[in-house]
Design a protein around this motif. Structure first.
Motif, PDB file in Angstrom:
ATOM      1  N   ILE A  83       0.808  -1.216   0.000  1.00 22.02           N
ATOM      2  CA  ILE A  83       0.000   0.000   0.000  1.00 22.02           C
ATOM      3  C   ILE A  83       0.845   1.272   0.000  1.00 22.02           C
ATOM      4  O   ILE A  83       0.557   2.215  -0.748  1.00 22.02           O
ATOM      5  N   GLU A  87       0.474   4.419  -2.504  1.00 24.06           N
ATOM      6  CA  GLU A  87       0.089   5.752  -2.047  1.00 24.06           C
ATOM      7  C   GLU A  87       1.064   6.809  -2.556  1.00 24.06           C
ATOM      8  O   GLU A  87       0.655   7.896  -3.002  1.00 24.06           O
ATOM      9  N   ASN A  88       2.358   6.498  -2.491  1.00 23.16           N
ATOM     10  CA  ASN A  88       3.364   7.453  -2.962  1.00 23.16           C
ATOM     11  C   ASN A  88       3.171   7.758  -4.445  1.00 23.16           C
ATOM     12  O   ASN A  88       3.242   8.919  -4.876  1.00 23.16           O
ATOM     13  N   ILE A 118      -7.414   2.842  -1.734  1.00 21.37           N
ATOM     14  CA  ILE A 118      -6.135   3.414  -1.330  1.00 21.37           C
ATOM     15  C   ILE A 118      -6.176   4.927  -1.499  1.00 21.37           C
ATOM     16  O   ILE A 118      -6.575   5.430  -2.551  1.00 21.37           O
ATOM     17  N   LEU A 119      -5.756   5.657  -0.461  1.00 18.49           N
ATOM     18  CA  LEU A 119      -5.866   7.117  -0.432  1.00 18.49           C
ATOM     19  C   LEU A 119      -7.298   7.560  -0.721  1.00 18.49           C
ATOM     20  O   LEU A 119      -7.533   8.577  -1.361  1.00 18.49           O
TER      21      LEU A 119
END
Length: 331
Positions: A83, A87-88, A118-119
């Motif tokens: 994850i 995210e990055n 995610i995010l």
């Protein structure tokens, strides 16, 4: 709408047909099969030569994926992604207005659902390989939940009356909610009320934004997958459906269910211009709220005839929570 791409490299016509029938919205195929695949359905078709596949095993792989997103139309993170690097990459893509589609290879519905959140916004697409084709339909259902909107409608309160004691169910989840979010609960699957989570402050009890004081044990709750459950049936570890004032759904995992005997109210409402009317039993306490059309919670203690709240109108036929077609009347 989030995309579901089926990767058919090497190309297998039968697998591609089954994938499209199971809910795939796009294909990744060898360059020489792009025209043939595009003729099967109106969908996105990527050449395997244009897509960049990256296995995330370290920081250098994350940098390589980011560089690929600057030039390639599609970047796929192979199974085994984690994850934090995803995210990055999503954050960098947003900051730098990168146009590439970032997709994650998934093998199970749980991974597809995770990728969609995610995010909060999730990735734009998930990719399913041939060995996971049998689960593609379930993964499509998991992804579509993140994009669906459940239509809510305004209803007018017609009665609010104390009815004595009853067992009510508090659903404590592993998530925190905002005003206007809650569960859809009612006496009938055909008419449910948006019961707000305990997000509101008052002078006597601190907010508990992880909790929905959902109603009486016999009530129906709308669940993920177009199903219903009796509140009595819910247990720790189950997933419940949470909806906001715009009808946008998400799921939450139950951490605890509290069933206690409390004074109850019978609340009735009708949808203007129709014969649709419904009812719900909720605890007689100021911390329990329904939701006004603008998204503002309204305490059941302050609720009065003529007030307008958000509800969901549906059909009543259910068998063990699964939608069926039959003549049924619930009051």
């Amino acid at each position: 709408m989030r995309a579901i791409y089926f990767k058919s490299i090497p190309y297998a016509a039968e697998d591609v047909t089954l994938a499209l029938e199971s809910g795939a919205t796009g294909l990744i195929v060898p360059a020489e099969q792009v025209a043939q695949a595009a003729s099967l359905a109106r969908c996105d078709v990527f050449s395997g030569d244009d897509a960049v596949f990256v296995s995330l095993e370290g920081a250098e792989d994350e940098r390589r994926a980011l560089e690929a997103m600057r030039t390639a139309p599609l970047v796929v993170l192979n199974r085994g992604w984690e994850i934090i690097p995803v995210e990055n990459l999503l954050a960098h893509a947003q900051k730098n207005s990168l146009k590439a589609v970032l997709a994650l290879e998934v093998t199970r519905p749980e991974e597809a659902k995770l990728a969609s959140g995610i995010l909060e916004k999730g990735v734009e697409a998930v990719v399913v390989a041939p060995e996971s084709l049998g689960s593609l339909a379930a993964m499509a259902a998991a992804v579509s939940l993140a994009d669906d909107v459940l239509p809510l409608t305004e209803a007018t309160i017609t009665d609010v009356a104390p009815v004595g004691m009853g067992h009510r169910v508090c659903v404590d989840t592993l998530s925190r909610f905002s005003p206007g979010q809650g569960m859809l609960v009612g006496n009938s699957a055909a008419f449910t009320f948006l019961v707000n989570a305990e997000t509101q402050h008052n002078d006597y009890v601190a907010p508990r934004p992880f909790r929905v004081n959902a109603g009486a044990v016999h009530a129906y709750a709308v669940m993920p997958g177009d199903k219903t459950r009796y509140l009595e049936e819910l247990h720790a570890g189950d997933e419940v459906l949470i909806v906001d004032q715009a009808g946008r759904p998400e799921t939450a995992v139950i951490g605890r269910v509290k069933i206690e005997k409390r004074p109850m109210l019978l609340i009735k409402a009708v949808i203007d211009g129709s014969d649709a009317e419904g009812a719900v039993f909720l605890q007689n306490a100021e911390t329990i709220n329904l939701v006004r059309p603008g998204g503002e919670p309204v305490s059941v203690v302050a609720l009065k005839r003529g007030d307008r709240v958000l509800c969901r109108k549906d059909t009543a036929g259910r068998h063990f929570g699964i939608r069926i077609t039959e003549d049924i009347s619930e009051e």
